[in-house]
Each structure stands twice: as C-alpha cells, then as structure tokens.
Scaffold this active site. Structure first.
Site, mmCIF file in Angstrom:
data_model
loop_
_atom_site.group_PDB
_atom_site.id
_atom_site.type_symbol
_atom_site.label_atom_id
_atom_site.label_comp_id
_atom_site.label_asym_id
_atom_site.label_seq_id
_atom_site.Cartn_x
_atom_site.Cartn_y
_atom_site.Cartn_z
ATOM 1 N N LYS A 53 24.679 19.221 -44.622
ATOM 2 C CA LYS A 53 25.663 19.932 -45.442
ATOM 3 C C LYS A 53 26.284 21.121 -44.704
ATOM 4 O O LYS A 53 27.398 21.518 -44.995
ATOM 5 C CB LYS A 53 25.018 20.415 -46.753
ATOM 6 C CG LYS A 53 23.844 21.364 -46.533
ATOM 7 C CD LYS A 53 23.250 21.840 -47.836
ATOM 8 C CE LYS A 53 22.399 20.801 -48.529
ATOM 9 N NZ LYS A 53 21.102 20.505 -47.840
ATOM 10 N N HIS A 181 12.544 26.086 -50.565
ATOM 11 C CA HIS A 181 13.643 26.704 -49.821
ATOM 12 C C HIS A 181 13.670 28.179 -50.190
ATOM 13 O O HIS A 181 13.757 28.525 -51.363
ATOM 14 C CB HIS A 181 14.987 26.039 -50.149
ATOM 15 C CG HIS A 181 16.019 26.296 -49.090
ATOM 16 N ND1 HIS A 181 16.397 27.566 -48.709
ATOM 17 C CD2 HIS A 181 16.734 25.449 -48.307
ATOM 18 C CE1 HIS A 181 17.298 27.491 -47.748
ATOM 19 N NE2 HIS A 181 17.524 26.217 -47.484
ATOM 20 N N GLU A 258 14.212 21.998 -42.788
ATOM 21 C CA GLU A 258 15.585 21.523 -43.011
ATOM 22 C C GLU A 258 16.594 22.585 -42.583
ATOM 23 O O GLU A 258 17.395 23.055 -43.388
ATOM 24 C CB GLU A 258 15.777 21.207 -44.503
ATOM 25 C CG GLU A 258 14.832 20.154 -45.059
ATOM 26 C CD GLU A 258 14.791 20.145 -46.596
ATOM 27 O OE1 GLU A 258 15.538 20.923 -47.234
ATOM 28 O OE2 GLU A 258 14.006 19.379 -47.152
HETATM 29 C C1 LIG Z 1 17.699 21.509 -49.891
HETATM 30 C C2 LIG Z 1 18.286 22.288 -48.774
HETATM 31 N N1 LIG Z 1 17.763 22.153 -47.549
HETATM 32 C C3 LIG Z 1 18.275 22.814 -46.491
HETATM 33 C C4 LIG Z 1 19.371 23.640 -46.623
HETATM 34 C C5 LIG Z 1 19.892 24.330 -45.415
HETATM 35 O O1 LIG Z 1 19.676 25.692 -45.481
HETATM 36 P P1 LIG Z 1 20.044 26.665 -44.283
HETATM 37 O O2 LIG Z 1 21.429 26.359 -43.885
HETATM 38 O O3 LIG Z 1 19.892 28.027 -44.863
HETATM 39 O O4 LIG Z 1 19.077 26.420 -43.178
HETATM 40 C C6 LIG Z 1 19.934 23.845 -47.901
HETATM 41 C C7 LIG Z 1 21.071 24.740 -48.081
HETATM 42 O O5 LIG Z 1 21.702 24.824 -49.110
HETATM 43 C C8 LIG Z 1 19.377 23.139 -49.005
HETATM 44 O O6 LIG Z 1 19.884 23.271 -50.241
#
Ligand SMILES: Cc1ncc(COP(=O)(O)O)c(C=O)c1O
Length: 375
Positions: A53, A181, A258
């Site tokens: 994402k 998270h 993640e």
């Molecule tokens: C379920 C989940 N995993 C991982 C991420 C990635 O987080 P970050 O970009 O802070 O590492 C997000 C971000 O919204 C998330 O919702």
C-alpha cells in the site's frame, strides 16, 4: 524548512526534469535496496513483508521480488500486482483484517493462504470461502504518538485473542500467529515494547492450550527521517526491538514484519516546477505543478510534513507554496523561507516514496506525477 542542494544533485534533478518533464517522482533502485539491507541488518531475525500500500509501482515490486522480499497485500488488486511482479503466493500475507468475501475466495484461488483477522465475523467468512487457511489474529496495541493511528479501526482486545484462535481451530482453520501495528511513523519505542509483551503472553498461552503459534507479525510503523536536521529514528529503535524479540520469543517463533514507509520512503524524490506566481498580502505565492491532490497527498492522508528544497540561490523571504488545483485546501506550505523564485524553477521534496503517489488523484483533471526509476 527549505534548503539549497549540493551542485551535483542539483544538476541531476534538473536533468531528470528536462528529460521526463514535471511533476516527476524519481525512485532510486539503490535507495530501495539500501533500505531493505538496513532493515535486514538491524532486525536480523525479522522477515520483511513489504506493505504494498505504501507504493505499488510495478518496478518497486519487481525490485523487492528480485531481492527476495515477501509482501503484505491489503486487497486482491495488490495480490495480483505482486504475483505479476514475480512473487510466489507463499511469500504473501493478506494483512487486511476486514476483507470482502469475494476477495477472500479470490486470494485463496491465487494461492495466498495466510491472512489476518480480528473478529469472529471475519473467521466465519474465511472458513466459508477459504477453508483450511492459516490465520493470524491482530490485536489492538498502543499507538500513542504515532503519526498515523492504526489501532482505532483494527485489532481485537488482547484478552480475546486466544479465544478467537481456539474458535478458528474448531472451524478447521490453522491458528498461525499474532500480529499488531503500533501506528505508522512510530517514534515511541514503548509502543513496540508493550505490543511485544502482549504478543508474548498470547503465544505463551497458545502453547498451554496445545495450539502453538508459529508466527509473530510485528507489523509496520518503522519511522523515517523527513528533515535534514533530524536524527534518523530507525537504528536506535530497531536495536531495542531486536533485543526485546530475543528476550521474549524463542527460536521456534518465526518473526515477520510489514514495513511500508521505511522501505520506500527514503528512496524517492518529487521534482516540481513553479507554474505561477503572485504577491498576496505582501507575500510571494508560488504555484507548483502538483499539490495535495497529487504526489503531496501525504500531507492530507498521511499527516506528513515535508522539507521543500529549491535550486535557486538568493536572499530569502517568507513565502507560500500552493498546488495547481482550484481548491484552497491545495496550499502545501505557508511559512517557507525561499529566495525569489521564477516561473519554471524547480522545487523538490526528498523522502517521499511512501503514501504519496499511492494516494494521488486526478482532481481538476491534473494527471498524477510521472514515476521513473533511477539507479
Ligand atoms: C496492516 C498494515 N501493515 C503494514 C502497514 C505499513 O505500515 P508502515 O508504512 O508504517 O510501515 C500498514 C499501514 O497502514 C498497515 O495498515
């Protein structure tokens, strides 16, 4: 805050702008690899599943596939994108705790059988559409001080996690692990420490119930630096997290994460040009060819603050930078210390690879910035 650039990178940016036009996002392959390597070095025991994402550009995905990374996908479209980039389904986790039933079935058809959940209702859907899947329960953990709060909308109470895993087992699913998270751009290490303690209790209790969990998923949230005068927040935090993981979890627990922002954020630069200029209330306003509806959308959706830099030299004065659309929301900075800029001048932002082009729109018919990969 605005700073002038070194002559070398100034020439490089001008060259890229001339060659490709602006607005332009230049993503550095070596920058991506450097971040992945930093992650591996700092968190030796943790397998990164890149959170697509943050930036789903096909060449970003291909770079990480070639480097052997795994992937966190939040939708079927993201799963298809990583598989098209060459990833194996076994290297993906469907890490969205609330999924449309059709997406669950489709993910399973694609071969993705590791999924997160945080409610009984979701378990019913998974057992029905993807029987036998491996499921990871996401718990609610403190997100104090993180720039993007991610435990308001997701996560079961830690006290309910084990009951949900037992239910999953009774439904023919495989209870595989626990996830959390701490919130995105998390600079408060206590969030990780408290979350790790909570997860450790759940894993210990799962063993007592003869349902030993195989996976600890520590999510994303790893912070990056946005301003040159800030200290990089990652290394110190990662060292403490690594120590806590070793203290709380034995070698039978596979630890995954993640990370999104950390792996792509520092690897990209947005290059803009001044397309308009005005003096309003005795202050210079410069209108840029992209703004909050485009690659600077992180200012809205990601609560991000960016360091704007210019290539022009000269006496500085307080100025405003605005995007190209007709909306007054599209003002990107009001207190920038800038030399007087001219039409066509370059303004640029580094560390903007995550949650930028990913959330850009075509509002006002302004097309999203072009994205190019650079060495
Ligand atoms: C379920 C989940 N995993 C991982 C991420 C990635 O987080 P970050 O970009 O802070 O590492 C997000 C971000 O919204 C998330 O919702």
């Amino acid at each position: 805050m605005v700073k002038r650039v070194s002559d070398n990178s100034e020439r490089r940016l001008k060259g890229l702008a001339r060659r490709h036009g602006t607005p332009l996002v230049a993503i550095s392959r070596s920058g991506l690899m450097r971040q992945l390597e930093r992650f591996h070095q700092a968190l030796l025991r943790v397998e990164p599943f890149y959170a697509v994402k943050a930036n789903a550009h096909p060449d970003v995905l291909k770079t990480f596939v070639a480097a052997g990374a795994c992937f966190d996908v939040a939708s079927v479209a993201e799963a298809r994108a990583v598989l098209a980039a060459g990833a194996k389904p076994a290297r993906c986790i469907f890490a969205n705790t609330i999924k449309p039933v059709a997406a669950i079935a489709e993910a399973r058809k694609l071969g993705v059988d590791l999924m997160t959940f945080d409610s009984e209702y979701e378990l019913d859907k998974i057992a029905d559409r993807a029987p036998g899947s491996r499921v990871i329960v996401r718990i609610k953990v403190p997100n104090v001080g993180s720039i993007v709060e991610l435990s308001l909308k997701f996560g079961t109470e830690p006290a309910d996690a084990l009951a949900l895993l037992i239910k999953a087992h009774k439904m023919g699913l495989v209870p595989a692990g626990v996830s959390f998270h701490v919130g995105s751009q998390c600079t408060r290490i206590e969030n990780y420490l408290q979350a790790l303690e909570m997860a450790a209790i759940i894993i210990r209790d799962s063993r007592l119930k003869q349902l030993p969990l195989e996976i600890l998923d520590i999510g994303g949230g790893f912070p990056i630096r946005h301003f040159d005068d800030e200290e990089d927040p990652f290394d110190g935090a990662a060292q403490t997290i690594a120590q806590e993981i070793d203290r709380l979890f034995d070698a039978n627990v596979r630890v995954i994460a993640e990370p999104g922002r950390f792996l792509v954020g520092p690897a990209a630069t947005l290059i803009l040009r001044v397309i308009g200029k005005a003096i309003r209330e005795n202050k210079h306003w410069y209108y840029l060819d992209d703004g909050v509806y485009g690659a600077l959308s992180g200012q809205i959706f990601d609560h991000a603050k960016y360091q704007f830099k210019v290539t022009r030299k000269g006496r500085r004065q307080l100025s405003t930078l605005a995007g190209p659309t007709c909306d007054s929301l599209d003002i990107v900075a009001t207190g920038e210390d800038l030399p007087e800029l001219e039409l066509g001048d370059i303004v640029y932002v580094e560390n903007i690879g995550a949650y930028s082009v990913a959330t850009a729109t075509c509002f006002n018919g302004v097309p999203p910035a072009k994205v190019v990969m650079v060495p």
